[in-house]
Write an enzyme that holds these catalytic residues in place. Structure first.
Site, PDB file in Angstrom:
ATOM      1  N   VAL A   1      -4.008   2.310   0.685  1.00  0.00           N
ATOM      2  CA  VAL A   1      -4.492   1.957  -0.529  1.00  0.00           C
ATOM      3  C   VAL A   1      -3.443   1.106  -1.497  1.00  0.00           C
ATOM      4  CG1 VAL A   1      -5.513   2.573  -2.941  1.00  0.00           C
ATOM      5  CG2 VAL A   1      -6.286   3.640  -0.625  1.00  0.00           C
TER       6      VAL A   1
ATOM      7  N   THR B   1       0.941  -1.373  -0.054  1.00  0.00           N
ATOM      8  CA  THR B   1       0.050   0.083  -0.038  1.00  0.00           C
ATOM      9  C   THR B   1       0.756   1.148  -0.016  1.00  0.00           C
ATOM     10  OG1 THR B   1      -0.268  -0.007   2.382  1.00  0.00           O
ATOM     11  CG2 THR B   1      -1.844  -1.214   1.271  1.00  0.00           C
ATOM     12  N   ASP B   2       0.135   2.337  -0.313  1.00  0.00           N
ATOM     13  CA  ASP B   2       0.738   3.745  -0.054  1.00  0.00           C
ATOM     14  C   ASP B   2       0.509   4.259   1.401  1.00  0.00           C
ATOM     15  OD1 ASP B   2      -2.076   4.468  -0.005  1.00  0.00           O
ATOM     16  OD2 ASP B   2      -1.779   5.226  -2.131  1.00  0.00           O
ATOM     17  N   ALA B   3       0.806   5.447   1.469  1.00  0.00           N
ATOM     18  CA  ALA B   3       0.332   6.043   2.868  1.00  0.00           C
ATOM     19  C   ALA B   3      -0.700   6.115   3.474  1.00  0.00           C
ATOM     20  CB  ALA B   3       1.277   7.401   2.914  1.00  0.00           C
ATOM     21  N   GLY B   4      -1.751   5.844   2.412  1.00  0.00           N
ATOM     22  CA  GLY B   4      -3.241   6.151   2.781  1.00  0.00           C
ATOM     23  C   GLY B   4      -3.666   4.470   2.943  1.00  0.00           C
TER      24      GLY B   4
END
Length: 134
Positions: free
Chosen positions: A20, A15-18
């Site tokens: 997602v 995932t990314d920082a969010g």
């Protein structure tokens, strides 16, 4: 068995920082599902390379992102093979969330070429594999 489903869980590293799934990481899920499809047929990429001197190389990918997958989602990655020529195979792949027929996350077509391991020149898919995949 030209159609196959493999499950994967979304981890932090995907995932990314969010939280997602980062867009490029969907390609990893697709690749792993194709590899597991091959294993389910009794083959491995290393065995094919050792026995025939052949490897597979992705030549094109078309992907439509439908929904975002998120941390902890259980993904169901579908593979359907269409033999596309003497040296190429086309995989139609889909990723669904939480069930085999759950929410559609991604649809993709991945073209894979059979190539010589030493030169990376196209080679016809061996008859034994062609029959196995048919």
């Amino acid at each position: 068995m030209n159609s196959f489903v493999w499950q994967a869980r979304v981890y932090w590293e995907d995932t990314d920082a969010g939280g997602v799934v980062y867009y490029a990481n969907y390609l990893r899920f697709l690749e792993r599902a194709r590899t597991e499809w091959l294993r389910a047929k009794g083959w491995s990429q290393s065995l094919i390379q050792q026995e025939s001197g052949l490897v597979f190389a992705v030549t094109s990918v078309t992907a439509q992102y439908r929904r975002a997958a998120r941390l902890d989602d259980l993904l169901f990655i579908h593979c359907e093979l269409v033999i596309d020529g003497g040296a190429t195979m086309l995989f139609r792949q889909r990723i669904h969330r939480n069930a085999e027929d759950g929410e559609l996350v991604l649809e993709a077509e991945v073209r894979v070429a059979c190539v010589a391991a030493d030169t990376f020149r196209p080679r016809r898919l061996p008859d034994a594999l062609r029959q196995e995949f048919a």
